[in-house]
Design an enzyme around this catalytic site. Structure first.
Site, PDB file in Angstrom:
ATOM      1  N   HIS A 123       0.855  -1.119  -0.047  1.00 14.78           N
ATOM      2  CA  HIS A 123      -0.054  -0.054  -0.087  1.00 14.78           C
ATOM      3  C   HIS A 123       0.866   1.331   0.081  1.00 14.78           C
ATOM      4  CE1 HIS A 123      -2.742   3.053   1.803  1.00 14.78           C
ATOM      5  NE2 HIS A 123      -3.771   2.191   1.374  1.00 14.78           N
ATOM      6  N   ASP A 200       3.299  -4.419   8.128  1.00 13.30           N
ATOM      7  CA  ASP A 200       1.900  -3.508   8.181  1.00 13.30           C
ATOM      8  C   ASP A 200       0.841  -4.615   7.995  1.00 13.30           C
ATOM      9  OD1 ASP A 200      -0.506  -2.332   6.824  1.00 13.30           O
ATOM     10  OD2 ASP A 200       0.768  -1.661   5.125  1.00 13.30           O
ATOM     11  N   GLN A 203      -4.452  -5.127   7.091  1.00 16.07           N
ATOM     12  CA  GLN A 203      -5.375  -6.100   6.370  1.00 16.07           C
ATOM     13  C   GLN A 203      -5.368  -7.491   7.242  1.00 16.07           C
ATOM     14  OE1 GLN A 203      -7.767  -5.099   4.376  1.00 16.07           O
ATOM     15  NE2 GLN A 203      -6.939  -3.190   3.733  1.00 16.07           N
ATOM     16  N   LYS A 226     -10.175  -0.836  10.911  1.00 13.85           N
ATOM     17  CA  LYS A 226     -10.530  -1.954  10.209  1.00 13.85           C
ATOM     18  C   LYS A 226     -10.698  -3.112  10.899  1.00 13.85           C
ATOM     19  CE  LYS A 226      -7.228  -0.310   6.248  1.00 13.85           C
ATOM     20  NZ  LYS A 226      -8.089   0.275   5.433  1.00 13.85           N
ATOM     21  N   CYS A 364      -4.968   2.379  -3.698  1.00 16.74           N
ATOM     22  CA  CYS A 364      -3.675   3.045  -3.173  1.00 16.74           C
ATOM     23  C   CYS A 364      -2.726   1.897  -3.112  1.00 16.74           C
ATOM     24  CB  CYS A 364      -3.876   3.300  -1.653  1.00 16.74           C
ATOM     25  SG  CYS A 364      -5.198   4.318  -1.352  1.00 16.74           S
TER      26      CYS A 364
HETATM   27  N1  C6P Z   1      -6.101   0.297   2.918  1.00 16.69           N
HETATM   28  C1  C6P Z   1      -7.903  -0.080   1.510  1.00 16.69           C
HETATM   29  O1  C6P Z   1      -9.026   0.090   1.162  1.00 16.69           O
HETATM   30  P1  C6P Z   1      -5.039   3.807   7.174  1.00 16.69           P
HETATM   31  O2  C6P Z   1      -5.533   4.497   6.241  1.00 16.69           O
HETATM   32  O3  C6P Z   1      -3.750   4.309   8.065  1.00 16.69           O
HETATM   33  O4  C6P Z   1      -5.842   3.377   8.079  1.00 16.69           O
HETATM   34  O5  C6P Z   1      -4.501   2.424   6.632  1.00 16.69           O
HETATM   35  C2  C6P Z   1      -3.582   2.234   5.283  1.00 16.69           C
HETATM   36  C3  C6P Z   1      -3.213   1.086   4.947  1.00 16.69           C
HETATM   37  C4  C6P Z   1      -2.159   0.509   5.137  1.00 16.69           C
HETATM   38  N2  C6P Z   1      -1.545  -0.560   4.712  1.00 16.69           N
HETATM   39  C5  C6P Z   1      -2.417  -1.490   3.915  1.00 16.69           C
HETATM   40  C6  C6P Z   1      -2.030  -2.883   3.615  1.00 16.69           C
HETATM   41  C7  C6P Z   1      -3.899  -0.998   4.034  1.00 16.69           C
HETATM   42  O6  C6P Z   1      -4.714  -1.747   3.174  1.00 16.69           O
HETATM   43  C8  C6P Z   1      -4.272   0.314   4.399  1.00 16.69           C
HETATM   44  C9  C6P Z   1      -5.667   0.965   4.094  1.00 16.69           C
HETATM   45  C10 C6P Z   1      -7.623   0.652   2.639  1.00 16.69           C
HETATM   46  O7  C6P Z   1      -7.298  -1.187   0.776  1.00 16.69           O
HETATM   47  C11 C6P Z   1      -7.678   2.159   2.311  1.00 16.69           C
HETATM   48  S1  C6P Z   1      -6.762   2.659   1.019  1.00 16.69           S
END
Ligand code: C6P
Length: 406
Positions: A123, A200, A203, A226, A364
């Site tokens: 991401h 990270d 997910q 999430k 993203c």
């Molecule tokens: N992905 C998706 O629809 P935040 O925005 O900080 O809570 O998470 C960022 C982020 C970081 N790593 C991974 C693997 C992610 O999937 C995400 C967030 C969402 O896939 C929003 S773009």
């Protein structure tokens, strides 16, 4: 024990609303999950009963609020099995957690010419902070290639590790492909070369039990929203040996011990990394979300979601003329695909008219889109409250999309 799907769905009021005149089918859990009533209630209670700034007051409400905030930290610690409360830092989310490491660990341990290894399926949150460090310090970013099935090329990964590698930073589960990366192998191989590893977990934290001590990862980042919790709150787990050697990232209240114009000293962990008033209501909400998920049992949830995933994959495959992105043997929780000849945006817009929420676009992860030579995908991502009935609605919706555009 039977999976209590009706009880769970009843706890999420939003699931019974309609969208565009049709019952909501929510398959955008990878972007954010919904919030069950006990979590909303826990946050309501803060505002109604004991809202006060934490760690500051001698007064009763401030003490109650501080205790609730610190109890939430303990819930997070137990949930990921961190060894100490010092290792659990509240942040705004995964993105901020990774930026914290890129800045503070980057400041102390990564110098010009040093290398950071990420993967090609990351991401943007696990790419751009390292690029910013690259422009500040002249570091080198190395990328583990992604194979056609969405797995990481592990032979290439071993080849990337060098005497200059200072950190490996990879996703636990890909937000586009659903691939469960072999993080244990990555951590072991990196540690054999004394290289720390950041995972990270954005997910993964809601889909699979995470034990940071068993994994032996050096950092683990995730977001509350999430994990059926509120937005604006997240966590960085970090091994104490790193956190205590890292300089603070942001300065302000809370993170200091003593301030004078001559010399300022910093607070102990984890407060050294929590400058300013934290989102204490969000943290308390996250604690309630952890209680909620733990009461059902994450293993139980994971099994249920895997069955749903298998069902969805088989039903979508039956549609024909569909290309899946991410077919790794180890994958979970989401399915990315394209219908031949139909732009994902058109499909997503039409599905929305039928009350079905999926995400379309690059998710993203633009470098990954480039790798597969596509502008984006349609992504259906599952949560603990989704059902096979909803999968059937998605499949029926896609048949209609095809009738209109095919
Ligand atoms: N992905 C998706 O629809 P935040 O925005 O900080 O809570 O998470 C960022 C982020 C970081 N790593 C991974 C693997 C992610 O999937 C995400 C967030 C969402 O896939 C929003 S773009």
């Amino acid at each position: 024990m039977n999976y209590p799907i009706d009880k769970i769905r009843g706890d999420f009021p939003i699931l019974s609303r309609s969208v565009n005149g049709r019952p909501l089918v929510y398959f955008d859990n990878g972007a954010t999950t919904h919030t069950p009533e006990p979590v909303v209630r826990a946050m309501d209670e803060v505002y109604a009963d004991y809202n006060s700034n934490i760690h500051r007051g001698v007064h009763t409400l401030s003490n109650i609020c501080t205790e609730a905030f610190e109890a939430a930290r303990e819930k997070v610690r137990a949930f990921i099995n961190a060894g100490s409360l010092h290792e659990v830092i509240f942040t705004r989310g995964t993105t901020e957690s990774i930026n914290l490491v890129a800045n503070a660990f980057g400041e102390a341990f990564i110098q010009e010419g040093d290398e950071v290894v990420v993967s090609g399926l990351e991401h943007h949150s696990n790419i751009v902070p390292w690029q910013l460090l690259q422009s500040r310090k002249g570091i080198v970013l190395k990328v583990i290639p992604v194979m056609d099935d969405g797995t990481l090329n592990m032979d290439a990964f071993y080849g990337l590790l060098s005497e200059k590698t200072r950190l490996v930073a990879v996703a636990h589960i890909s937000n586009v492909l659903g691939t469960i990366n072999p993080i244990q192998e990555i951590i072991k191989a990196s540690h054999e070369r004394d290289i720390p590893v950041l995972i990270d977990g954005a997910q993964a934290i809601q889909h699979t039990p995470v034990d940071v001590q068993a994994l032996d990862c050096d950092f683990y980042a995730f977001s509350g929203h999430k994990l059926y919790g509120p937005t604006g709150i997240g966590v960085l787990y970090g091994k104490e040996k790193w956190l205590s050697a890292m300089p603070p990232w942001q300065g302000g209240g809370e993170m200091i011990q003593n301030v004078s114009f001559e010399k300022t000293t910093f607070n102990e962990l984890p407060y050294k990394f929590e400058a300013g008033t934290p989102d204490f209501v969000g943290a308390i909400g996250l604690g309630a979300a952890i209680d909620y998920v733990s009461d059902i049992g994450l293993k139980h949830i994971a099994n249920y979601e895997q069955e749903l995933f298998n069902y969805a994959f088989s039903r979508l495959s039956d549609l024909g003329k569909i290309t899946f992105y991410g077919t790794a043997p180890q994958r979970t929780s989401l399915i990315s695909f394209l219908l031949d000849g139909i732009h994902p945006f058109d499909a997503g817009t039409l599905l929305d008219k039928m009350g079905i929420a999926v995400r379309t676009g690059h998710h993203c992860a633009q470098p990954l889109m480039k790798r597969f030579g596509i502008p984006g995908t349609i992504r259906a991502s599952f949560g603990m409250y989704n059902t096979t009935h909803e999968v059937d609605a998605l499949v029926a919706g896609l048949v209609k999309v095809r009738q209109l555009f095919g």
